[in-house]
Design a protein around this motif. Structure first.
Motif, PDB file in Angstrom:
ATOM      1  N   VAL A 240       0.865  -1.175   0.000  1.00 59.31           N
ATOM      2  CA  VAL A 240       0.000   0.000   0.000  1.00 59.31           C
ATOM      3  C   VAL A 240       0.903   1.226   0.000  1.00 59.31           C
ATOM      4  O   VAL A 240       1.645   1.461   0.952  1.00 59.31           O
ATOM      5  CB  VAL A 240      -0.934   0.019   1.229  1.00 59.31           C
ATOM      6  CG1 VAL A 240      -1.743   1.316   1.266  1.00 59.31           C
ATOM      7  CG2 VAL A 240      -1.876  -1.176   1.203  1.00 59.31           C
ATOM      8  N   LEU A 241       0.873   1.987  -1.075  1.00 58.40           N
ATOM      9  CA  LEU A 241       1.722   3.169  -1.239  1.00 58.40           C
ATOM     10  C   LEU A 241       0.823   4.377  -1.472  1.00 58.40           C
ATOM     11  O   LEU A 241       0.162   4.480  -2.500  1.00 58.40           O
ATOM     12  CB  LEU A 241       2.678   2.984  -2.425  1.00 58.40           C
ATOM     13  CG  LEU A 241       3.546   1.723  -2.422  1.00 58.40           C
ATOM     14  CD1 LEU A 241       4.407   1.663  -3.681  1.00 58.40           C
ATOM     15  CD2 LEU A 241       4.423   1.646  -1.175  1.00 58.40           C
ATOM     16  N   LEU A 242       0.834   5.300  -0.529  1.00 61.44           N
ATOM     17  CA  LEU A 242      -0.066   6.449  -0.587  1.00 61.44           C
ATOM     18  C   LEU A 242       0.600   7.726  -1.061  1.00 61.44           C
ATOM     19  O   LEU A 242      -0.075   8.717  -1.299  1.00 61.44           O
ATOM     20  CB  LEU A 242      -0.677   6.691   0.803  1.00 61.44           C
ATOM     21  CG  LEU A 242      -1.392   5.500   1.445  1.00 61.44           C
ATOM     22  CD1 LEU A 242      -1.954   5.892   2.797  1.00 61.44           C
ATOM     23  CD2 LEU A 242      -2.483   4.975   0.535  1.00 61.44           C
TER      24      LEU A 242
ATOM     25  N   SER B 262      10.278   2.656   2.007  1.00 56.53           N
ATOM     26  CA  SER B 262      10.061   3.887   2.769  1.00 56.53           C
ATOM     27  C   SER B 262       8.633   4.378   2.579  1.00 56.53           C
ATOM     28  O   SER B 262       7.950   4.756   3.535  1.00 56.53           O
ATOM     29  CB  SER B 262      11.054   4.964   2.340  1.00 56.53           C
ATOM     30  OG  SER B 262      12.374   4.555   2.585  1.00 56.53           O
ATOM     31  N   ASN B 263       8.184   4.399   1.328  1.00 57.94           N
ATOM     32  CA  ASN B 263       6.810   4.800   1.031  1.00 57.94           C
ATOM     33  C   ASN B 263       5.826   3.890   1.758  1.00 57.94           C
ATOM     34  O   ASN B 263       4.828   4.347   2.333  1.00 57.94           O
ATOM     35  CB  ASN B 263       6.587   4.732  -0.483  1.00 57.94           C
ATOM     36  CG  ASN B 263       5.345   5.478  -0.933  1.00 57.94           C
ATOM     37  OD1 ASN B 263       4.392   5.659  -0.167  1.00 57.94           O
ATOM     38  ND2 ASN B 263       5.340   5.903  -2.177  1.00 57.94           N
ATOM     39  N   GLU B 264       6.122   2.613   1.767  1.00 56.97           N
ATOM     40  CA  GLU B 264       5.257   1.639   2.433  1.00 56.97           C
ATOM     41  C   GLU B 264       5.171   1.918   3.929  1.00 56.97           C
ATOM     42  O   GLU B 264       4.084   1.866   4.524  1.00 56.97           O
ATOM     43  CB  GLU B 264       5.818   0.239   2.178  1.00 56.97           C
ATOM     44  CG  GLU B 264       4.897  -0.894   2.564  1.00 56.97           C
ATOM     45  CD  GLU B 264       5.461  -2.259   2.181  1.00 56.97           C
ATOM     46  OE1 GLU B 264       4.747  -3.247   2.374  1.00 56.97           O
ATOM     47  OE2 GLU B 264       6.614  -2.326   1.685  1.00 56.97           O
ATOM     48  N   GLN B 265       6.317   2.245   4.544  1.00 55.08           N
ATOM     49  CA  GLN B 265       6.337   2.515   5.974  1.00 55.08           C
ATOM     50  C   GLN B 265       5.574   3.788   6.322  1.00 55.08           C
ATOM     51  O   GLN B 265       4.815   3.826   7.285  1.00 55.08           O
ATOM     52  CB  GLN B 265       7.781   2.625   6.462  1.00 55.08           C
ATOM     53  CG  GLN B 265       8.546   1.313   6.464  1.00 55.08           C
ATOM     54  CD  GLN B 265       7.913   0.280   7.374  1.00 55.08           C
ATOM     55  OE1 GLN B 265       7.077  -0.507   6.928  1.00 55.08           O
ATOM     56  NE2 GLN B 265       8.282   0.268   8.629  1.00 55.08           N
TER      57      GLN B 265
ATOM     58  N   ALA C  71      10.021   6.813  10.150  1.00 54.34           N
ATOM     59  CA  ALA C  71       9.176   6.180   9.137  1.00 54.34           C
ATOM     60  C   ALA C  71       9.957   5.813   7.895  1.00 54.34           C
ATOM     61  O   ALA C  71       9.626   4.860   7.190  1.00 54.34           O
ATOM     62  CB  ALA C  71       8.022   7.113   8.775  1.00 54.34           C
ATOM     63  N   LEU C  72      11.013   6.541   7.610  1.00 58.78           N
ATOM     64  CA  LEU C  72      11.852   6.217   6.467  1.00 58.78           C
ATOM     65  C   LEU C  72      12.783   5.044   6.758  1.00 58.78           C
ATOM     66  O   LEU C  72      13.475   4.563   5.872  1.00 58.78           O
ATOM     67  CB  LEU C  72      12.681   7.439   6.055  1.00 58.78           C
ATOM     68  CG  LEU C  72      11.878   8.543   5.370  1.00 58.78           C
ATOM     69  CD1 LEU C  72      12.708   9.815   5.280  1.00 58.78           C
ATOM     70  CD2 LEU C  72      11.439   8.112   3.988  1.00 58.78           C
ATOM     71  N   GLY C  73      12.791   4.575   7.993  1.00 58.38           N
ATOM     72  CA  GLY C  73      13.543   3.369   8.307  1.00 58.38           C
ATOM     73  C   GLY C  73      14.993   3.612   8.651  1.00 58.38           C
ATOM     74  O   GLY C  73      15.788   2.684   8.624  1.00 58.38           O
TER      75      GLY C  73
END
Length: 266
Positions: free
Chosen positions: A29-31, A134-137, A169-171
Protein backbone atom coordinates in the motif's frame (compact mmCIF):
# COMPACT_ATOMS: atom_id res chain seq x y z
CA UNK A 1 -8.70 0.70 16.37
CA UNK A 2 -8.69 -2.51 14.33
CA UNK A 3 -12.02 -1.59 12.71
CA UNK A 4 -10.75 1.91 11.98
CA UNK A 5 -7.57 0.50 10.44
CA UNK A 6 -9.57 -1.80 8.15
CA UNK A 7 -11.87 1.08 7.21
CA UNK A 8 -8.92 3.31 6.33
CA UNK A 9 -7.37 0.64 4.13
CA UNK A 10 -10.68 0.16 2.37
CA UNK A 11 -11.04 3.86 1.74
CA UNK A 12 -7.53 4.20 0.33
CA UNK A 13 -7.91 1.16 -1.91
CA UNK A 14 -11.27 2.38 -3.12
CA UNK A 15 -9.73 5.72 -4.01
CA UNK A 16 -7.47 3.93 -6.50
CA UNK A 17 -4.17 5.14 -5.04
CA UNK A 18 -3.09 2.30 -2.80
CA UNK A 19 -2.40 -1.12 -4.29
CA UNK A 20 1.00 -1.93 -5.77
CA UNK A 21 3.35 -4.87 -6.04
CA UNK A 22 6.91 -4.95 -4.80
CA UNK A 23 9.67 -6.18 -7.14
CA UNK A 24 9.29 -9.67 -5.65
CA UNK A 25 5.51 -9.66 -6.11
CA UNK A 26 4.50 -8.81 -2.54
CA UNK A 27 1.44 -6.58 -2.17
CA UNK A 28 2.07 -3.03 -0.96
CA UNK A 29 0.00 0.00 0.00
CA UNK A 30 1.72 3.17 -1.24
CA UNK A 31 -0.07 6.45 -0.59
CA UNK A 32 2.66 8.93 -1.54
CA UNK A 33 4.00 9.94 -4.91
CA UNK A 34 7.67 9.49 -5.78
CA UNK A 35 8.12 13.26 -5.56
CA UNK A 36 6.68 13.41 -2.05
CA UNK A 37 8.68 10.48 -0.72
CA UNK A 38 11.88 11.79 -2.34
CA UNK A 39 11.30 15.12 -0.60
CA UNK A 40 11.10 13.30 2.71
CA UNK A 41 14.38 11.55 1.93
CA UNK A 42 16.08 14.81 1.01
CA UNK A 43 14.92 16.56 4.18
CA UNK A 44 15.85 13.66 6.43
CA UNK A 45 19.31 13.39 4.88
CA UNK A 46 19.88 17.11 5.32
CA UNK A 47 18.99 16.74 8.99
CA UNK A 48 21.34 13.78 9.36
CA UNK A 49 24.23 15.84 7.97
CA UNK A 50 23.49 18.56 10.50
CA UNK A 51 23.22 16.23 13.48
CA UNK A 52 25.95 13.67 12.78
CA UNK A 53 29.70 14.15 12.50
CA UNK A 54 30.85 13.68 8.90
CA UNK A 55 34.14 11.89 8.28
CA UNK A 56 36.91 13.93 6.67
CA UNK A 57 39.16 10.92 6.05
CA UNK A 58 39.67 11.24 2.30
CA UNK A 59 40.87 7.66 1.76
CA UNK A 60 37.99 6.21 3.72
CA UNK A 61 35.42 8.39 1.96
CA UNK A 62 36.90 7.52 -1.44
CA UNK A 63 36.69 3.81 -0.64
CA UNK A 64 33.03 3.94 0.43
CA UNK A 65 32.17 6.16 -2.52
CA UNK A 66 33.83 3.69 -4.90
CA UNK A 67 31.74 0.77 -3.60
CA UNK A 68 28.53 2.78 -3.60
CA UNK A 69 29.08 4.06 -7.14
CA UNK A 70 29.63 0.55 -8.48
CA UNK A 71 26.40 -0.64 -6.86
CA UNK A 72 24.32 2.33 -8.03
CA UNK A 73 25.83 2.07 -11.53
CA UNK A 74 23.84 -1.14 -12.13
CA UNK A 75 20.48 0.32 -11.06
CA UNK A 76 17.80 0.50 -13.76
CA UNK A 77 17.27 4.24 -13.24
CA UNK A 78 20.49 6.10 -14.03
CA UNK A 79 18.92 9.55 -13.80
CA UNK A 80 19.53 9.69 -10.03
CA UNK A 81 22.77 11.26 -8.85
CA UNK A 82 23.39 9.41 -5.58
CA UNK A 83 25.00 11.37 -2.75
CA UNK A 84 27.20 9.32 -0.43
CA UNK A 85 28.23 10.52 3.03
CA UNK A 86 30.41 8.70 5.58
CA UNK A 87 29.46 9.51 9.17
CA UNK A 88 32.18 9.37 11.81
CA UNK A 89 30.47 7.18 14.37
CA UNK A 90 31.00 3.83 16.05
CA UNK A 91 27.53 2.69 15.01
CA UNK A 92 27.59 -0.48 12.93
CA UNK A 93 25.11 0.88 10.46
CA UNK A 94 24.24 2.24 7.03
CA UNK A 95 21.13 3.46 5.24
CA UNK A 96 19.79 4.63 1.90
CA UNK A 97 17.00 7.14 1.39
CA UNK A 98 14.58 7.92 -1.44
CA UNK A 99 15.86 10.62 -3.74
CA UNK A 100 19.37 9.16 -3.97
CA UNK A 101 21.10 9.35 -0.58
CA UNK A 102 23.43 6.83 1.09
CA UNK A 103 24.89 7.09 4.57
CA UNK A 104 27.58 4.77 5.96
CA UNK A 105 28.88 4.85 9.52
CA UNK A 106 32.58 4.25 10.09
CA UNK A 107 31.73 1.60 12.69
CA UNK A 108 30.37 -0.59 9.91
CA UNK A 109 33.76 -0.61 8.20
CA UNK A 110 35.24 -2.52 11.15
CA UNK A 111 32.75 -5.33 10.53
CA UNK A 112 32.60 -5.22 6.72
CA UNK A 113 36.13 -6.48 6.20
CA UNK A 114 36.38 -5.84 2.46
CA UNK A 115 34.64 -4.14 -0.47
CA UNK A 116 32.47 -7.18 -1.20
CA UNK A 117 31.09 -7.18 2.33
CA UNK A 118 30.50 -3.42 2.26
CA UNK A 119 28.70 -3.87 -1.07
CA UNK A 120 26.43 -6.41 0.65
CA UNK A 121 25.20 -3.75 3.06
CA UNK A 122 24.97 -0.94 0.50
CA UNK A 123 23.15 -3.20 -1.95
CA UNK A 124 20.72 -4.19 0.79
CA UNK A 125 20.02 -0.58 1.77
CA UNK A 126 19.62 0.62 -1.82
CA UNK A 127 17.22 -2.28 -2.39
CA UNK A 128 14.97 -0.82 0.29
CA UNK A 129 14.67 2.30 -1.85
CA UNK A 130 14.09 0.38 -5.09
CA UNK A 131 11.32 -1.64 -3.45
CA UNK A 132 9.54 1.48 -2.14
CA UNK A 133 9.87 0.32 1.45
CA UNK A 134 10.06 3.89 2.77
CA UNK A 135 6.81 4.80 1.03
CA UNK A 136 5.26 1.64 2.43
CA UNK A 137 6.34 2.52 5.97
CA UNK A 138 5.11 6.11 5.81
CA UNK A 139 1.84 4.92 4.30
CA UNK A 140 1.36 2.44 7.12
CA UNK A 141 2.04 5.20 9.61
CA UNK A 142 -0.63 7.39 8.08
CA UNK A 143 -3.21 4.62 7.95
CA UNK A 144 -2.78 3.77 11.61
CA UNK A 145 -3.09 7.41 12.63
CA UNK A 146 0.55 7.74 13.72
CA UNK A 147 1.56 9.61 10.58
CA UNK A 148 -1.15 12.21 10.09
CA UNK A 149 1.12 15.10 11.09
CA UNK A 150 3.90 13.51 9.06
CA UNK A 151 1.65 13.46 5.99
CA UNK A 152 0.62 17.08 6.55
CA UNK A 153 4.27 18.11 6.68
CA UNK A 154 5.12 16.07 3.60
CA UNK A 155 2.30 17.45 1.51
CA UNK A 156 2.45 21.05 2.74
CA UNK A 157 4.79 23.87 1.85
CA UNK A 158 7.23 25.59 4.15
CA UNK A 159 8.98 24.17 7.18
CA UNK A 160 8.99 20.53 8.16
CA UNK A 161 7.75 19.47 11.58
CA UNK A 162 8.15 16.13 13.36
CA UNK A 163 11.49 15.42 11.72
CA UNK A 164 12.19 12.54 14.10
CA UNK A 165 9.03 10.82 12.90
CA UNK A 166 10.10 11.43 9.31
CA UNK A 167 13.39 9.70 9.92
CA UNK A 168 11.77 6.85 11.81
CA UNK A 169 9.18 6.18 9.14
CA UNK A 170 11.85 6.22 6.47
CA UNK A 171 13.54 3.37 8.31
CA UNK A 172 16.77 5.08 9.35
CA UNK A 173 18.79 2.94 11.72
CA UNK A 174 19.47 5.65 14.30
CA UNK A 175 17.82 5.72 17.71
CA UNK A 176 14.58 7.14 16.29
CA UNK A 177 14.51 4.39 13.69
CA UNK A 178 13.13 1.91 16.20
CA UNK A 179 9.72 3.61 16.18
CA UNK A 180 8.80 2.38 12.74
CA UNK A 181 11.53 0.00 11.59
CA UNK A 182 11.36 -1.93 8.37
CA UNK A 183 9.46 -5.18 8.77
CA UNK A 184 11.03 -8.59 8.41
CA UNK A 185 9.34 -9.17 5.06
CA UNK A 186 10.92 -5.99 3.77
CA UNK A 187 14.31 -6.94 5.18
CA UNK A 188 14.21 -10.36 3.51
CA UNK A 189 13.15 -8.73 0.26
CA UNK A 190 16.06 -6.29 0.49
CA UNK A 191 18.44 -9.21 1.08
CA UNK A 192 17.28 -10.95 -2.10
CA UNK A 193 17.45 -7.79 -4.22
CA UNK A 194 20.65 -6.54 -2.62
CA UNK A 195 22.72 -9.66 -3.27
CA UNK A 196 21.68 -9.53 -6.92
CA UNK A 197 22.73 -5.87 -7.13
CA UNK A 198 26.17 -6.56 -5.65
CA UNK A 199 26.71 -9.49 -8.00
CA UNK A 200 25.80 -7.38 -11.04
CA UNK A 201 28.25 -4.74 -9.77
CA UNK A 202 31.09 -7.28 -9.73
CA UNK A 203 31.19 -7.99 -6.00
CA UNK A 204 31.48 -11.58 -4.76
CA UNK A 205 28.06 -12.67 -3.39
CA UNK A 206 29.76 -15.40 -1.35
CA UNK A 207 31.00 -12.62 0.90
CA UNK A 208 27.42 -11.71 1.80
CA UNK A 209 27.20 -14.72 4.11
CA UNK A 210 30.53 -13.85 5.76
CA UNK A 211 29.35 -10.29 6.31
CA UNK A 212 26.30 -11.45 8.24
CA UNK A 213 28.41 -13.93 10.20
CA UNK A 214 30.59 -10.98 11.20
CA UNK A 215 27.46 -9.04 12.13
CA UNK A 216 26.25 -11.91 14.29
CA UNK A 217 29.40 -11.61 16.40
CA UNK A 218 28.68 -7.96 17.20
CA UNK A 219 26.72 -7.04 20.29
CA UNK A 220 25.78 -10.51 21.49
CA UNK A 221 22.58 -12.27 20.48
CA UNK A 222 20.79 -9.07 19.50
CA UNK A 223 23.55 -7.83 17.23
CA UNK A 224 24.22 -4.21 16.27
CA UNK A 225 21.63 -1.54 15.42
CA UNK A 226 21.46 -2.63 11.79
CA UNK A 227 20.07 -6.04 12.81
CA UNK A 228 17.55 -4.97 15.45
CA UNK A 229 14.46 -5.90 13.46
CA UNK A 230 16.01 -8.15 10.83
CA UNK A 231 15.49 -11.86 10.32
CA UNK A 232 17.58 -14.13 12.50
CA UNK A 233 21.20 -14.59 11.47
CA UNK A 234 20.67 -18.24 10.56
CA UNK A 235 17.53 -17.46 8.55
CA UNK A 236 19.27 -14.71 6.64
CA UNK A 237 22.37 -16.78 5.89
CA UNK A 238 20.24 -19.72 4.76
CA UNK A 239 18.35 -17.46 2.36
CA UNK A 240 21.58 -16.02 0.96
CA UNK A 241 23.04 -19.50 0.56
CA UNK A 242 20.03 -20.50 -1.53
CA UNK A 243 20.53 -17.38 -3.67
CA UNK A 244 24.12 -18.24 -4.61
CA UNK A 245 23.25 -20.47 -7.57
CA UNK A 246 21.16 -17.65 -9.04
CA UNK A 247 23.58 -14.78 -8.48
CA UNK A 248 27.01 -16.34 -9.05
CA UNK A 249 26.55 -16.35 -12.86
CA UNK A 250 25.76 -12.62 -12.65
CA UNK A 251 28.97 -12.10 -10.70
CA UNK A 252 31.04 -14.13 -13.14
CA UNK A 253 29.60 -12.20 -16.08
CA UNK A 254 30.26 -8.84 -14.47
CA UNK A 255 33.84 -9.38 -13.26
CA UNK A 256 35.44 -8.61 -16.61
CA UNK A 257 33.42 -5.41 -16.98
CA UNK A 258 34.46 -3.84 -13.68
CA UNK A 259 36.91 -0.98 -14.19
CA UNK A 260 37.22 0.43 -10.68
CA UNK A 261 38.76 -1.76 -7.99
CA UNK A 262 37.72 -0.46 -4.58
CA UNK A 263 40.54 -0.87 -2.08
CA UNK A 264 39.73 -0.60 1.60
CA UNK A 265 41.61 2.20 3.32
CA UNK A 266 44.26 1.00 5.74
Amino acid sequence: MKSLFILLISVFIASGCATHQSPTGRGQVLLFSSQEINQMGEQSFAQMKQQEKISRDKKLVSYVDCVAKRVTAVLPDQSVNWEVVVFDSQQVNAFALPGGYIGVYTGLLKVAENADQLATVIGHEVAHVLANHSNEQVSRAQMTGMGMQLADAALGAGGVSNKDLYMAALGLGTQVGFILPYGREQESEADVMGVELMARAGFDPNQSMQLWLNMAKQGGDQGPELLSTHPSHSHRINDLTKMQAQVMPLYQASKGKVQNSCQKAK
